[in-house]
Design a protein around this motif. Structure first.
Motif, short mmCIF file in Angstrom:
data_model
loop_
_atom_site.label_atom_id
_atom_site.label_comp_id
_atom_site.label_asym_id
_atom_site.label_seq_id
_atom_site.Cartn_x
_atom_site.Cartn_y
_atom_site.Cartn_z
N ASP A 14 11.15 -51.17 28.09
CA ASP A 14 11.40 -49.76 28.39
C ASP A 14 11.03 -49.56 29.86
OD1 ASP A 14 11.97 -47.04 28.03
OD2 ASP A 14 9.93 -46.60 27.41
N GLY A 17 7.45 -44.95 31.65
CA GLY A 17 6.15 -45.14 30.97
C GLY A 17 5.62 -46.53 31.27
N HIS A 106 10.70 -44.44 15.47
CA HIS A 106 11.26 -44.19 16.78
C HIS A 106 12.76 -44.46 16.71
CE1 HIS A 106 12.15 -44.65 21.04
NE2 HIS A 106 10.99 -44.04 21.28
N ASP A 125 6.87 -50.67 25.06
CA ASP A 125 7.31 -49.27 25.11
C ASP A 125 6.05 -48.41 25.04
OD1 ASP A 125 8.65 -46.69 24.51
OD2 ASP A 125 10.39 -47.94 24.06
N ASP A 126 6.20 -47.15 25.42
CA ASP A 126 5.06 -46.23 25.36
C ASP A 126 5.13 -45.31 24.14
OD1 ASP A 126 7.34 -45.16 26.87
OD2 ASP A 126 6.13 -43.35 27.09
N GLU A 127 6.12 -45.49 23.27
CA GLU A 127 6.29 -44.55 22.16
C GLU A 127 6.25 -45.20 20.78
OE1 GLU A 127 9.94 -42.54 23.11
OE2 GLU A 127 8.94 -41.23 24.54
N THR A 128 5.93 -46.48 20.69
CA THR A 128 5.89 -47.11 19.37
C THR A 128 4.66 -46.65 18.60
OG1 THR A 128 4.76 -49.04 20.25
CG2 THR A 128 7.16 -49.17 20.10
N THR A 129 4.78 -46.68 17.27
CA THR A 129 3.68 -46.25 16.40
C THR A 129 3.50 -47.25 15.27
OG1 THR A 129 5.09 -44.99 14.89
CG2 THR A 129 4.27 -43.81 16.84
N ASP A 132 6.61 -47.72 13.12
CA ASP A 132 7.59 -48.68 13.65
C ASP A 132 7.16 -50.11 13.33
OD1 ASP A 132 9.26 -46.69 15.08
OD2 ASP A 132 7.47 -46.46 16.31
N ARG A 148 2.35 -51.05 22.47
CA ARG A 148 2.37 -49.75 23.15
C ARG A 148 1.67 -49.86 24.49
NH1 ARG A 148 -0.51 -45.40 24.34
NH2 ARG A 148 0.57 -43.41 24.42
N ASP A 150 0.30 -47.82 27.78
CA ASP A 150 -0.16 -46.48 28.15
C ASP A 150 0.79 -45.92 29.21
OD1 ASP A 150 -1.41 -44.24 29.31
OD2 ASP A 150 -3.41 -45.08 29.06
N PRO A 151 1.51 -44.83 28.92
CA PRO A 151 2.50 -44.33 29.87
C PRO A 151 1.91 -43.72 31.14
CG PRO A 151 2.25 -42.79 28.05
CD PRO A 151 1.43 -44.02 27.70
#
Length: 174
Positions: A14, A17, A106, A125-129, A132, A148, A150-151
């Motif tokens: 990504d 971020g 996501h 990526d900065d949005e994975t959880t 996911d 993840r 840190d963005p």
């Protein structure tokens, strides 16, 4: 474009971020390889000065197949890759449908898993959880690391060390 079969893991990248953090990076970090920070050019994007030219070298050193997994799409090759010293990379084409992702996932999770086509992969990526991670573990036959970043900080040595540990663990299991 679908990936060709290879033994090397994929690394999905990504941009916003992880590579262009939300906060400006210290100038010393952007000059750590002795290079100068590139001045603004005609792209009109003042955030490009947050790219760290060393990120390209560090990502290439992973020995994986790098793939853009960003809404920048082909512009990642035109604008971001040259600033990081990266060659043109494959680009994940996102589905055009308006279908909502499964609850809690996501929107990139299922398309990236399909794109990987059974190959091991890392997703930076900065949005994975956790949702996911659980979904990929249940639906993808190979190993996967959803890491993840840190963005506000962007990609760090600690992030790349985590990827290297994961890759080394895979080599040891083979």
């Amino acid at each position: 474009m679908l990936p060709g079969r290879t033994d090397r893991p994929l690394v999905f990248l990504d941009v916003d971020g992880p590579l262009i953090p939300f906060r400006a990076r210290p100038v010393e970090r952007r000059r750590s390889s002795g290079g100068a920070v590139a001045p603004l050019d005609g792209t009109g994007n003042p955030l490009l000065d947050r790219l760290d030219p060393d990120d390209g070298r560090r990502l290439l050193a992973l020995g994986c197949e790098l793939v853009w997994a960003t809404t920048w799409m082909a512009e990642a090759n035109e604008i971001v890759a040259p600033r990081l010293g990266l060659p043109d990379l494959p680009v994940v084409e996102w589905p055009d449908d308006d279908e909502e992702p499964r609850r809690g996932l996501h929107w990139k999770t299922e398309p990236l898993t399909r794109w990987a086509a059974g190959r091991p992969f890392v997703w930076l990526d900065d949005e994975t959880t956790g949702a996911d991670r659980r979904w990929v573990a249940a639906h993808h036959p190979a190993r996967a690391l959803l890491h993840r970043v840190d963005p506000y900080v962007g990609l760090t040595e600690a992030d790349l060390s985590a990827v290297c540990r994961w890759l080394t663990a895979a080599d040891g299991a083979a």
